[in-house]
Design a protein around this motif. Structure first.
Motif, PDB file in Angstrom:
ATOM      1  N   ARG A   1      35.183  49.426   9.712  1.00 44.04           N
ATOM      2  CA  ARG A   1      36.571  49.710  10.040  1.00 44.04           C
ATOM      3  C   ARG A   1      37.441  49.340   8.852  1.00 44.04           C
ATOM      4  NH1 ARG A   1      40.857  47.591  14.624  1.00 44.04           N
ATOM      5  NH2 ARG A   1      40.852  45.697  13.337  1.00 44.04           N
ATOM      6  N   LEU A   2      38.139  50.319   8.351  1.00 41.78           N
ATOM      7  CA  LEU A   2      39.072  50.104   7.255  1.00 41.78           C
ATOM      8  C   LEU A   2      40.460  49.831   7.812  1.00 41.78           C
ATOM      9  CD1 LEU A   2      38.050  52.984   4.812  1.00 41.78           C
ATOM     10  CD2 LEU A   2      37.058  50.695   5.052  1.00 41.78           C
ATOM     11  N   SER A   3      41.182  48.961   7.135  1.00 37.48           N
ATOM     12  CA  SER A   3      42.565  48.670   7.486  1.00 37.48           C
ATOM     13  C   SER A   3      43.463  48.959   6.292  1.00 37.48           C
ATOM     14  CB  SER A   3      42.719  47.201   7.888  1.00 37.48           C
ATOM     15  OG  SER A   3      41.932  46.893   9.010  1.00 37.48           O
ATOM     16  N   CYS A   4      44.677  49.320   6.571  1.00 37.29           N
ATOM     17  CA  CYS A   4      45.679  49.562   5.531  1.00 37.29           C
ATOM     18  C   CYS A   4      46.970  48.901   5.980  1.00 37.29           C
ATOM     19  CB  CYS A   4      45.884  51.051   5.319  1.00 37.29           C
ATOM     20  SG  CYS A   4      47.274  51.457   4.233  1.00 37.29           S
ATOM     21  N   ALA A   5      47.303  47.803   5.326  1.00 35.96           N
ATOM     22  CA  ALA A   5      48.506  47.063   5.674  1.00 35.96           C
ATOM     23  C   ALA A   5      49.669  47.505   4.796  1.00 35.96           C
ATOM     24  CB  ALA A   5      48.258  45.568   5.500  1.00 35.96           C
ATOM     25  N   ALA A   6      50.788  47.825   5.425  1.00 39.09           N
ATOM     26  CA  ALA A   6      51.973  48.255   4.692  1.00 39.09           C
ATOM     27  C   ALA A   6      52.929  47.085   4.497  1.00 39.09           C
ATOM     28  CB  ALA A   6      52.675  49.389   5.442  1.00 39.09           C
ATOM     29  N   SER A   7      53.714  47.161   3.440  1.00 38.16           N
ATOM     30  CA  SER A   7      54.636  46.072   3.097  1.00 38.16           C
ATOM     31  C   SER A   7      55.912  46.105   3.919  1.00 38.16           C
ATOM     32  CB  SER A   7      54.996  46.156   1.609  1.00 38.16           C
ATOM     33  OG  SER A   7      55.615  47.409   1.316  1.00 38.16           O
ATOM     34  N   GLU A   8      56.088  47.146   4.708  1.00 38.00           N
ATOM     35  CA  GLU A   8      57.271  47.242   5.537  1.00 38.00           C
ATOM     36  C   GLU A   8      56.934  47.999   6.815  1.00 38.00           C
ATOM     37  OE1 GLU A   8      59.365  49.619   2.400  1.00 38.00           O
ATOM     38  OE2 GLU A   8      59.769  50.947   4.090  1.00 38.00           O
ATOM     39  N   SER A   9      57.882  48.110   7.688  1.00 37.02           N
ATOM     40  CA  SER A   9      57.657  48.764   8.965  1.00 37.02           C
ATOM     41  C   SER A   9      57.182  50.202   8.771  1.00 37.02           C
ATOM     42  CB  SER A   9      58.940  48.762   9.786  1.00 37.02           C
ATOM     43  OG  SER A   9      58.772  49.544  10.949  1.00 37.02           O
ATOM     44  N   ILE A  10      56.132  50.563   9.518  1.00 40.08           N
ATOM     45  CA  ILE A  10      55.632  51.936   9.454  1.00 40.08           C
ATOM     46  C   ILE A  10      56.193  52.786  10.584  1.00 40.08           C
ATOM     47  CG2 ILE A  10      53.510  51.206   8.315  1.00 40.08           C
ATOM     48  CD1 ILE A  10      52.049  51.710  10.962  1.00 40.08           C
ATOM     49  N   PHE A  11      57.047  52.203  11.396  1.00 41.22           N
ATOM     50  CA  PHE A  11      57.570  52.925  12.554  1.00 41.22           C
ATOM     51  C   PHE A  11      58.222  54.237  12.138  1.00 41.22           C
ATOM     52  CE2 PHE A  11      58.882  53.327  16.867  1.00 41.22           C
ATOM     53  CZ  PHE A  11      60.134  53.922  16.835  1.00 41.22           C
ATOM     54  N   SER A  12      58.957  54.186  11.033  1.00 41.00           N
ATOM     55  CA  SER A  12      59.684  55.384  10.599  1.00 41.00           C
ATOM     56  C   SER A  12      58.928  56.203   9.559  1.00 41.00           C
ATOM     57  CB  SER A  12      61.047  54.985  10.022  1.00 41.00           C
ATOM     58  OG  SER A  12      60.874  54.149   8.900  1.00 41.00           O
ATOM     59  N   ILE A  13      57.728  55.775   9.221  1.00 39.28           N
ATOM     60  CA  ILE A  13      56.922  56.552   8.266  1.00 39.28           C
ATOM     61  C   ILE A  13      56.206  57.641   9.048  1.00 39.28           C
ATOM     62  CG2 ILE A  13      55.001  56.531   6.640  1.00 39.28           C
ATOM     63  CD1 ILE A  13      55.725  53.675   5.940  1.00 39.28           C
ATOM     64  N   LYS A  14      56.636  58.864   8.827  1.00 41.42           N
ATOM     65  CA  LYS A  14      56.131  59.958   9.660  1.00 41.42           C
ATOM     66  C   LYS A  14      54.632  60.186   9.477  1.00 41.42           C
ATOM     67  CE  LYS A  14      56.766  64.845  10.786  1.00 41.42           C
ATOM     68  NZ  LYS A  14      56.782  64.570  12.248  1.00 41.42           N
ATOM     69  N   TYR A  15      54.181  60.126   8.248  1.00 40.99           N
ATOM     70  CA  TYR A  15      52.810  60.540   7.934  1.00 40.99           C
ATOM     71  C   TYR A  15      52.051  59.404   7.259  1.00 40.99           C
ATOM     72  CZ  TYR A  15      49.059  62.943   5.429  1.00 40.99           C
ATOM     73  OH  TYR A  15      47.850  63.335   4.935  1.00 40.99           O
ATOM     74  N   MET A  16      50.885  59.102   7.804  1.00 37.71           N
ATOM     75  CA  MET A  16      49.969  58.180   7.141  1.00 37.71           C
ATOM     76  C   MET A  16      48.579  58.788   7.203  1.00 37.71           C
ATOM     77  SD  MET A  16      51.246  54.370   8.210  1.00 37.71           S
ATOM     78  CE  MET A  16      50.443  53.633   6.769  1.00 37.71           C
ATOM     79  N   GLY A  17      47.785  58.487   6.218  1.00 33.42           N
ATOM     80  CA  GLY A  17      46.461  59.097   6.201  1.00 33.42           C
ATOM     81  C   GLY A  17      45.468  58.361   5.337  1.00 33.42           C
ATOM     82  N   TRP A  18      44.263  58.861   5.362  1.00 30.34           N
ATOM     83  CA  TRP A  18      43.161  58.337   4.555  1.00 30.34           C
ATOM     84  C   TRP A  18      42.578  59.468   3.724  1.00 30.34           C
ATOM     85  CZ3 TRP A  18      41.954  53.256   4.219  1.00 30.34           C
ATOM     86  CH2 TRP A  18      42.438  52.408   5.220  1.00 30.34           C
ATOM     87  N   TYR A  19      42.284  59.147   2.470  1.00 28.58           N
ATOM     88  CA  TYR A  19      41.599  60.046   1.559  1.00 28.58           C
ATOM     89  C   TYR A  19      40.407  59.294   0.987  1.00 28.58           C
ATOM     90  CZ  TYR A  19      45.447  63.384   1.624  1.00 28.58           C
ATOM     91  OH  TYR A  19      46.373  64.321   2.007  1.00 28.58           O
ATOM     92  N   ARG A  20      39.482  60.023   0.400  1.00 30.08           N
ATOM     93  CA  ARG A  20      38.346  59.376  -0.247  1.00 30.08           C
ATOM     94  C   ARG A  20      37.954  60.134  -1.509  1.00 30.08           C
ATOM     95  NH1 ARG A  20      33.498  60.650   4.156  1.00 30.08           N
ATOM     96  NH2 ARG A  20      33.270  62.895   3.709  1.00 30.08           N
ATOM     97  N   GLN A  21      37.356  59.415  -2.432  1.00 27.56           N
ATOM     98  CA  GLN A  21      36.883  60.009  -3.664  1.00 27.56           C
ATOM     99  C   GLN A  21      35.431  59.625  -3.881  1.00 27.56           C
ATOM    100  OE1 GLN A  21      39.362  59.328  -7.080  1.00 27.56           O
ATOM    101  NE2 GLN A  21      38.382  61.001  -8.221  1.00 27.56           N
ATOM    102  N   PRO A  22      34.511  60.542  -3.578  1.00 19.44           N
ATOM    103  CA  PRO A  22      33.090  60.253  -3.822  1.00 19.44           C
ATOM    104  C   PRO A  22      32.810  60.184  -5.320  1.00 19.44           C
ATOM    105  CG  PRO A  22      33.373  62.079  -2.266  1.00 19.44           C
ATOM    106  CD  PRO A  22      34.701  61.835  -2.913  1.00 19.44           C
ATOM    107  N   PRO A  23      31.703  59.562  -5.717  1.00 19.42           N
ATOM    108  CA  PRO A  23      31.376  59.449  -7.143  1.00 19.42           C
ATOM    109  C   PRO A  23      31.305  60.822  -7.810  1.00 19.42           C
ATOM    110  CG  PRO A  23      29.932  58.061  -5.836  1.00 19.42           C
ATOM    111  CD  PRO A  23      30.713  58.884  -4.872  1.00 19.42           C
TER     112      PRO A  23
END
Length: 115
Positions: free
Chosen positions: A19-41
């Protein structure tokens, strides 16, 4: 400026979970879009999943049915639950947030899946 810090990466055997976590430095309530990307070798960065602040979710085909994205506004954190991992999931995983048309990225966390 939104700072994002990922955690939870590591080594796991095929079939395992992380399980990956991503902690933001401020409230995410108003951040419309959040996501995950990856870069394989040796490859380009690719979309994994995204979630809006009204709960709309999109997954890339390779992870559908195995990965689950979520966000917790009370903790200013988004998550990526990854199950049934395969060696093809090996990559650096990045958290992304989009606010006001500006993209913010975390520093990335390495996920390595062994056979």
């Amino acid at each position: 400026q939104v700072e994002l810090v990922e955690s939870g990466g590591g080594f796991v055997q095929a079939g395992g979970s992380l399980r990956l976590s991503c902690a933001a430095s401020e409230s995410i309530f108003s951040i419309k879009y959040m996501g995950w990307y990856r870069q394989p070798p040796g490859k380009q960065r690719e979309h994994v999943a995204d979630i809006t602040n009204d709960g709309r979710i999109t997954y890339a085909d390779p992870v559908k049915g195995r990965f689950t994205i979520s966000r917790d506004s009370a903790k200013n954190t988004q998550y990526l639950q990854m199950n049934s991992l395969t060696p093809e999931d090996t990559a650096v995983y990045y958290c992304q947030a989009v606010r006001g048309g500006t993209r913010y990225w975390g520093q990335g966390t390495q996920v390595t899946v062994s056979v």
